[in-house]
Write a protein that holds these residues in place. Structure first.
Motif, PDB file in Angstrom:
ATOM      1  N   LEU A 182       0.835  -1.200   0.000  1.00 29.11           N
ATOM      2  CA  LEU A 182       0.000   0.000   0.000  1.00 29.11           C
ATOM      3  C   LEU A 182       0.870   1.250   0.000  1.00 29.11           C
ATOM      4  O   LEU A 182       0.577   2.216  -0.713  1.00 29.11           O
ATOM      5  N   ASN A 183       1.944   1.232   0.776  1.00 28.59           N
ATOM      6  CA  ASN A 183       2.883   2.350   0.826  1.00 28.59           C
ATOM      7  C   ASN A 183       3.418   2.657  -0.568  1.00 28.59           C
ATOM      8  O   ASN A 183       3.389   3.811  -1.032  1.00 28.59           O
ATOM      9  N   LEU A 184       3.865   1.618  -1.270  1.00 24.74           N
ATOM     10  CA  LEU A 184       4.451   1.821  -2.594  1.00 24.74           C
ATOM     11  C   LEU A 184       3.399   2.263  -3.608  1.00 24.74           C
ATOM     12  O   LEU A 184       3.646   3.141  -4.437  1.00 24.74           O
ATOM     13  N   ALA A 185       2.223   1.633  -3.552  1.00 23.39           N
ATOM     14  CA  ALA A 185       1.160   1.994  -4.494  1.00 23.39           C
ATOM     15  C   ALA A 185       0.715   3.439  -4.290  1.00 23.39           C
ATOM     16  O   ALA A 185       0.536   4.201  -5.253  1.00 23.39           O
ATOM     17  N   ALA A 186       0.555   3.836  -3.032  1.00 28.39           N
ATOM     18  CA  ALA A 186       0.149   5.216  -2.740  1.00 28.39           C
ATOM     19  C   ALA A 186       1.215   6.208  -3.171  1.00 28.39           C
ATOM     20  O   ALA A 186       0.907   7.329  -3.584  1.00 28.39           O
ATOM     21  N   SER A 187       2.481   5.783  -3.083  1.00 28.40           N
ATOM     22  CA  SER A 187       3.573   6.665  -3.487  1.00 28.40           C
ATOM     23  C   SER A 187       3.549   6.974  -4.977  1.00 28.40           C
ATOM     24  O   SER A 187       4.188   7.924  -5.437  1.00 28.40           O
ATOM     25  N   MET A 188       2.812   6.180  -5.751  1.00 32.74           N
ATOM     26  CA  MET A 188       2.761   6.377  -7.204  1.00 32.74           C
ATOM     27  C   MET A 188       1.717   7.411  -7.622  1.00 32.74           C
ATOM     28  O   MET A 188       1.677   7.808  -8.782  1.00 32.74           O
ATOM     29  N   HIS A 189       0.881   7.841  -6.690  1.00 32.81           N
ATOM     30  CA  HIS A 189      -0.332   8.553  -7.106  1.00 32.81           C
ATOM     31  C   HIS A 189      -0.072   9.865  -7.849  1.00 32.81           C
ATOM     32  O   HIS A 189      -0.878  10.283  -8.664  1.00 32.81           O
ATOM     33  N   ASP A 190       1.025  10.534  -7.593  1.00 34.87           N
ATOM     34  CA  ASP A 190       1.287  11.826  -8.243  1.00 34.87           C
ATOM     35  C   ASP A 190       2.432  11.780  -9.236  1.00 34.87           C
ATOM     36  O   ASP A 190       2.821  12.820  -9.777  1.00 34.87           O
ATOM     37  N   LEU A 191       2.970  10.593  -9.515  1.00 32.71           N
ATOM     38  CA  LEU A 191       4.147  10.528 -10.367  1.00 32.71           C
ATOM     39  C   LEU A 191       3.856  10.925 -11.815  1.00 32.71           C
ATOM     40  O   LEU A 191       4.768  11.266 -12.559  1.00 32.71           O
ATOM     41  N   GLY A 192       2.595  10.857 -12.202  1.00 30.60           N
ATOM     42  CA  GLY A 192       2.245  11.266 -13.557  1.00 30.60           C
ATOM     43  C   GLY A 192       2.536  12.727 -13.842  1.00 30.60           C
ATOM     44  O   GLY A 192       2.578  13.160 -15.001  1.00 30.60           O
ATOM     45  N   LYS A 193       2.803  13.515 -12.809  1.00 30.95           N
ATOM     46  CA  LYS A 193       3.120  14.929 -13.000  1.00 30.95           C
ATOM     47  C   LYS A 193       4.427  15.138 -13.753  1.00 30.95           C
ATOM     48  O   LYS A 193       4.670  16.226 -14.275  1.00 30.95           O
ATOM     49  N   ILE A 194       5.284  14.081 -13.815  1.00 31.52           N
ATOM     50  CA  ILE A 194       6.530  14.241 -14.555  1.00 31.52           C
ATOM     51  C   ILE A 194       6.263  14.370 -16.055  1.00 31.52           C
ATOM     52  O   ILE A 194       7.143  14.769 -16.824  1.00 31.52           O
ATOM     53  N   ALA A 195       5.044  14.010 -16.493  1.00 30.29           N
ATOM     54  CA  ALA A 195       4.695  14.115 -17.905  1.00 30.29           C
ATOM     55  C   ALA A 195       3.981  15.428 -18.229  1.00 30.29           C
ATOM     56  O   ALA A 195       3.631  15.676 -19.383  1.00 30.29           O
ATOM     57  N   ILE A 196       3.767  16.265 -17.230  1.00 28.00           N
ATOM     58  CA  ILE A 196       3.064  17.535 -17.429  1.00 28.00           C
ATOM     59  C   ILE A 196       4.068  18.641 -17.719  1.00 28.00           C
ATOM     60  O   ILE A 196       5.130  18.722 -17.093  1.00 28.00           O
ATOM     61  N   PHE A 199      -1.235   9.101 -16.438  1.00 27.66           N
ATOM     62  CA  PHE A 199       0.203   8.864 -16.642  1.00 27.66           C
ATOM     63  C   PHE A 199       0.788   8.078 -15.460  1.00 27.66           C
ATOM     64  O   PHE A 199       1.602   7.170 -15.636  1.00 27.66           O
ATOM     65  N   GLY A 200       0.363   8.430 -14.258  1.00 30.74           N
ATOM     66  CA  GLY A 200       0.845   7.728 -13.077  1.00 30.74           C
ATOM     67  C   GLY A 200       0.468   6.265 -13.092  1.00 30.74           C
ATOM     68  O   GLY A 200       1.267   5.386 -12.742  1.00 30.74           O
ATOM     69  N   HIS A 201      -0.766   5.975 -13.519  1.00 30.79           N
ATOM     70  CA  HIS A 201      -1.209   4.579 -13.629  1.00 30.79           C
ATOM     71  C   HIS A 201      -0.345   3.821 -14.626  1.00 30.79           C
ATOM     72  O   HIS A 201       0.025   2.660 -14.397  1.00 30.79           O
ATOM     73  N   GLU A 202      -0.013   4.460 -15.732  1.00 30.04           N
ATOM     74  CA  GLU A 202       0.813   3.803 -16.751  1.00 30.04           C
ATOM     75  C   GLU A 202       2.217   3.516 -16.215  1.00 30.04           C
ATOM     76  O   GLU A 202       2.782   2.447 -16.465  1.00 30.04           O
ATOM     77  N   ILE A 203       2.765   4.462 -15.462  1.00 30.92           N
ATOM     78  CA  ILE A 203       4.080   4.240 -14.846  1.00 30.92           C
ATOM     79  C   ILE A 203       4.011   3.058 -13.887  1.00 30.92           C
ATOM     80  O   ILE A 203       4.881   2.183 -13.871  1.00 30.92           O
TER      81      ILE A 203
END
Length: 275
Positions: free
Chosen positions: A223-237, A262-266
């Motif tokens: 859960l920690n790792l999955a939650a950590s992914m939630h905003d990573l899609g911002k690197i594509a903005i 994007f975050g889901h795809e990462i």
């Protein structure tokens, strides 16, 4: 370079696995085999059959227990036991079967190879036992010659070695994926001044909340790792939108909302099997 990175860079994956396994085995001084039987003669015959056996130039270390209760004590004192030869009928008609369940479910040991042998096959029919219990082989004592016993042990050791190698590589994969998540977080932090710390904080809070509601340590870590992914899609903005000091336009707001996709795809790609 980590073992997983070496593996991915290797041109011959199977050769790499063999080398890593050989490296681990070079540190081993013995293969611990536990003999569990209430018949002293069975212990003596087993020791006689196996005392000169070596597997990949490493000797066997034979340990004895004369009841299921004693076997549990030996297993707790020797967590590196790799094979257990279990009798079925000892303290009672199902002592060996109860021990199998204890090893697998109470002790949580899924790696040890369990070889069941019985002098009373009528009390533990092979078809039902192999269906209902997590064992790796089943033999009647009368059918086991010294040669077949040695063959059964060597086969079990090969199986244990393969499982250990796979488990180690899976551990390296998990570590690599964890590194990937946090590296992406650092990239996001570089591009957006508030995102990086936010990613790690959300993950840690989510993991703590998971433990509070009763999740296992492993589930909370996931859960920690999955939650950590939630905003990573911002690197594509685009930076102009991501770091715009003022209010976003409607079009810009639509763009910023795509960061979750994007975050889901990462996340999907980071969880792709690497083998």
């Amino acid at each position: 370079m980590s073992i997983m990175r070496e593996f991915m860079a290797s041109g011959d994956k199977m050769s790499f696995i063999r080398k890593q396994t050989e490296s681990l085995d070079s540190l081993r001084t013995s293969w611990k085999i536990l003999i569990v039987d209430d018949d002293e003669d069975i212990h003596e015959v087993t020791v006689m059959a196996l005392k000169r056996v070596m597997f990949e130039s490493v000797k066997l270390e034979l340990l004895s227990a004369y009841s299921a209760a004693e076997a549990i004590e030996v297993l707790l004192a020797n967590p590196d036991i790799v094979v257990a030869l279990l009798d079925v009928v000892m303290e009672n008609d199902a002592a060996g079967l109860d021990l199998v369940r204890h090893i697998r479910y109470e002790m949580g040991n899924s790696d040890i190879r369990i070889l069941l042998r019985t002098g009373n096959p009528g009390l533990a029919p092979e078809d039902s036992v192999t269906q209902d219990y997590d064992i790796n082989d089943y033999r009647g004592k009368t059918e086991l010659t010294a040669l077949s016993l040695r063959t059964m042990i060597i086969t079990a050791l090969r199986s244990y070695k393969a499982i250990s190698t796979i488990r180690r590589l899976n551990h390296e994969i998990d570590n690599t994926q964890r590194e990937l998540i946090y590296t992406l977080g650092e990239i996001a932090e570089f591009r957006s001044t508030d995102t990086g710390h936010h990613i790690r904080t959300v993950g840690e809070i989510s993991g703590l909340m998971g433990r509070k509601i009763g999740l296992s340590i492993e589930q909370a870590e996931m859960l920690n790792l999955a939650a950590s992914m939630h905003d990573l899609g911002k690197i594509a903005i685009d930076d102009a939108i991501l770091n715009k000091p003022g209010k976003l336009t409607l079009d810009e707001f639509e763009v910023i909302k795509t960061h979750s996709a994007f975050g889901h795809e990462i996340f999907r790609k980071s969880r792709r099997p690497l083998l």
